[in-house]
Write an enzyme that holds these catalytic residues in place. Structure first.
Site, PDB file in Angstrom:
ATOM      1  N   ASP A 121       3.937  34.533  -9.010  1.00  0.00           N
ATOM      2  CA  ASP A 121       3.623  35.338  -7.831  1.00  0.00           C
ATOM      3  C   ASP A 121       2.391  36.171  -8.183  1.00  0.00           C
ATOM      4  OD1 ASP A 121       3.957  36.743  -5.368  1.00  0.00           O
ATOM      5  OD2 ASP A 121       6.120  36.396  -5.531  1.00  0.00           O
ATOM      6  N   HIS A 132      12.883  36.106  -0.057  1.00  0.00           N
ATOM      7  CA  HIS A 132      13.453  37.381  -0.489  1.00  0.00           C
ATOM      8  C   HIS A 132      13.190  38.530   0.485  1.00  0.00           C
ATOM      9  CE1 HIS A 132       9.281  37.508  -1.496  1.00  0.00           C
ATOM     10  NE2 HIS A 132       9.366  38.793  -1.749  1.00  0.00           N
ATOM     11  N   ASP A 133      12.406  38.285   1.524  1.00  0.00           N
ATOM     12  CA  ASP A 133      12.102  39.332   2.507  1.00  0.00           C
ATOM     13  C   ASP A 133      12.837  39.133   3.825  1.00  0.00           C
ATOM     14  OD1 ASP A 133      10.191  40.562   0.853  1.00  0.00           O
ATOM     15  OD2 ASP A 133       8.580  39.282   1.594  1.00  0.00           O
ATOM     16  N   GLU A 174       0.600  33.858   1.206  1.00  0.00           N
ATOM     17  CA  GLU A 174       1.477  34.497   2.195  1.00  0.00           C
ATOM     18  C   GLU A 174       0.590  35.106   3.271  1.00  0.00           C
ATOM     19  OE1 GLU A 174       4.937  37.925   2.609  1.00  0.00           O
ATOM     20  OE2 GLU A 174       3.194  38.248   1.344  1.00  0.00           O
ATOM     21  N   ASP A 212       0.585  36.836  -2.737  1.00  0.00           N
ATOM     22  CA  ASP A 212       1.213  37.851  -1.901  1.00  0.00           C
ATOM     23  C   ASP A 212       0.221  38.418  -0.873  1.00  0.00           C
ATOM     24  OD1 ASP A 212       3.713  39.633  -1.843  1.00  0.00           O
ATOM     25  OD2 ASP A 212       2.141  41.154  -2.032  1.00  0.00           O
TER      26      ASP A 212
HETATM   27  C1  NOJ Z   1       5.232  40.578   0.438  1.00  0.00           C
HETATM   28  C2  NOJ Z   1       6.367  40.434  -0.516  1.00  0.00           C
HETATM   29  O1  NOJ Z   1       7.002  39.223  -0.274  1.00  0.00           O
HETATM   30  C3  NOJ Z   1       7.248  41.641  -0.325  1.00  0.00           C
HETATM   31  O2  NOJ Z   1       8.466  41.513  -1.000  1.00  0.00           O
HETATM   32  C4  NOJ Z   1       6.487  42.845  -0.767  1.00  0.00           C
HETATM   33  O3  NOJ Z   1       7.227  44.007  -0.482  1.00  0.00           O
HETATM   34  C5  NOJ Z   1       5.134  42.951  -0.052  1.00  0.00           C
HETATM   35  N1  NOJ Z   1       4.457  41.705   0.040  1.00  0.00           N
HETATM   36  C6  NOJ Z   1       4.224  43.891  -0.797  1.00  0.00           C
HETATM   37  O4  NOJ Z   1       3.826  43.310  -2.012  1.00  0.00           O
END
Ligand code: NOJ
Length: 543
Positions: free
Chosen positions: A96, A313-314, A239, A197
């Site tokens: 990541d 995970h989000d 992302e 990210d």
């Molecule tokens: C996206 C990540 O997937 C998330 O978990 C994170 O809080 C934010 N970016 C900030 O890095």
């Protein structure tokens, strides 16, 4: 063909995957110890959420040293071993890469903060106060202003996430070169690539309150490619919450030398009220959702590539979000697996999805670890929302839903740890766990395993054209894949009720390739579908 085009990627959230030393926190040796399981599942790569040194304000997405492993997770030797053991099993480790921001405890920021003329000052984004206030009303994704005042220097710094996650200034060339050096450090170790990210934010123009898709974003990605990825057989996935099919081509057209693919989130935002936040819920309209997904399926010819995912995970877990995690947990988990894994693109599985792990239910904010949910809770309480409303939103959408420890077996703490887990294990671990799933041929796991193998065996799944069928049906998702005279028909009922559909121009001779109800034949004029029934047939010729 690139290796990642017929690959399936498995996301590991290390804190919750497998603890090896009894401290209640998952770690790298824990992941290594489970590689045989992942090999059995058949995946090609692991996207490893951050394992770097971090004060853990945002569970590792706040990095204080990109080239050090957080002691909670192990050592650099453990990391080298994971890469090497993965390689032995044909599993690449995709790191990541969090380079929109660092932790405020990263040495660059510690230096930058020292004075306005420090050599690292310009690695971050500083602005003078305007009328004694923050420069503008940009907000942080974790609530409140995106600007924090630094008393010592009398300036504000920008953080689009928490105040402990200051944004890097991509205008600064020396900073960019340092990032590329760090990426090469990992690439030279033999990692399989990067998940980048919130990468659509790096070209931001904060003074114009433009965060995503800044004018220099793609120049930076091209430069990054030139200095790091060029000539290496790795995959990259950005992302990009802002991506549209057109912008996704800019990132992923191979001729442009930027990224392999991006995560797009259009289908992930359709159960929210438009223009509001993720917490403002709305019923999913399946017709709208099918259209969104299908638009992406047909978007690319040779000029881009899709990623496919239901959760990470989000986000909440798919079986709880759009399936039925009670009466039809197994059926609906398999249904979503079949639907996704026969689409065009690279599928991603989030840990535990392959055994049908569910969201968890909390009754008090004290059970919540996640910074995003906690901040939202306090902000909304002040705004007059009721506790019940807020907790309901957290139960539906909160990030901890996906972060509970992986349920390995029915022993105490689900075999995740011998200590006290950092986030409580879900009570349903006694029946939903890997050990059970492996021993039961009818488990969700075996459908995932079968689907991964089908992708390896059938180029039609990787390359076939996609055609949406029954576009207006509000309960059934149906599509075709066509490739060199071969045709696949995929039907999935997203409903608790029985459904009936009819389809024209369907093959009379076909083979059922995957089914979650032991289906062996189809009457195309009148297809009776059980709740969450999904299946796919393959025919030799396109009729
Ligand atoms: C996206 C990540 O997937 C998330 O978990 C994170 O809080 C934010 N970016 C900030 O890095």
């Amino acid at each position: 063909m690139k290796w990642w085009q017929n690959a399936v990627v498995y996301q590991v959230y290390p804190r919750s995957f497998q603890d090896s030393n009894g401290d209640g926190i998952g770690d790298i040796p824990g992941i290594t110890s489970r590689l045989d399981y992942l090999e059995e599942l058949g995946i090609d790569a692991i996207w490893l959420s951050p394992v770097y040194a971090s004060p853990n304000d945002d569970n590792g997405y706040d990095i204080s040293d990109y080239q050090a492993i957080h002691p909670e997770f192990g050592t650099m030797e453990d990391m080298d071993e994971l890469i090497a053991e993965g390689e032995k099993r044909g599993i690449r480790i995709v790191m990541d890469l969090v380079v929109n921001h660092t932790s405020d405890e990263h040495n660059w920021f510690v230096e930058a903060r020292k004075s306005k003329d420090n050599a690292y000052r310009d690695y971050y984004i500083w602005r003078d106060p305007v009328d004694g206030q923050a420069p503008n009303d940009l907000t942080s994704a974790f609530n409140g202003s995106a600007w924090t005042f630094d008393e010592d220097s009398g300036q504000y710094y920008l953080h689009l996430f928490s105040r402990k996650q200051p944004d890097l200034n991509w205008e600064n060339e020396r900073m960019r070169q340092d990032v590329y050096k760090m990426m090469n450090f990992w690439l030279d170790k033999g990692v399989g690539g990067f998940r980048l990210d919130v990468i659509d934010l790096i070209g931001k123009l904060p003074d114009e309150k433009l965060t995503a898709n800044g004018p220099k974003l793609h120049d930076y990605l091209k430069e990054m490619h030139e200095h790091t990825l060029k000539g290496r057989d790795v995959m990259t996935v950005g992302e990009t919450w802002s991506a549209t099919p057109d912008s996704a081509k800019l990132y992923s057209d191979p001729a442009r030398n930027e990224l392999s693919m991006v995560f797009q989130f259009e289908h992930m935002m359709l159960d929210e009220q438009p223009g509001k936040t993720k917490w403002d819920l709305k019923e999913l309209d399946l017709v709208e959702w099918k259209q969104a997904l299908s638009k992406w399926q047909v978007a690319f010819k040779e000029d881009g590539w899709n990623s496919l995912f239901w959760n990470n995970h989000d986000t909440p877990r798919v079986v709880s979000r759009w399936g039925n995690d009670d009466t039809y947990r197994i059926e609906s988990a398999k249904c979503f697996a079949i639907l996704l894994h026969l689409m065009k693109g690279t599928p991603y599985i989030y840990q535990g999805e392959e055994i049908g792990m569910t969201n968890r239910i909390i009754t008090s904010i004290d059970e919540v670890d996640d910074i995003e949910s906690r901040n939202m809770y306090h902000e909304r309480l002040e705004q007059g929302y009721s506790k019940e409303e807020i907790l309901h939103a957290i139960n539906v959408k909160g990030r901890d839903n996906a972060r509970t420890p992986v349920q390995w077996d029915s022993s105490e703490h689900a075999g995740f740890t011998t200590g006290k887990p950092w986030l409580a294990v879900q009570p349903n671990y006694t029946s939903i766990n890997v050990e059970q799933a492996l021993s039961d041929k009818e488990s969700v796991f075996h459908t995932y395993k079968q689907l991964i193998q089908l992708r390896k065996d059938h180029p039609a799944i990787v390359w076939g054209d996609y055609i949406l069928l029954l576009p207006d049906n509000p309960n059934v998702f149906a599509y075709e894949r066509q490739y060199q005279g071969e045709k696949w028909v995929v039907l999935a009922s997203i409903s608790d009720e029985k459904q009936k559909v009819s389809l024209d121009d369907m093959p009379t001779e076909y083979e059922v390739m995957v089914t979650n109800y032991n289906r062996s034949a189809v009457d195309w004029n009148s297809v009776d579908l059980n709740p969450y029934e999904a299946f796919a047939v393959r025919a030799g010729e396109i009729n």
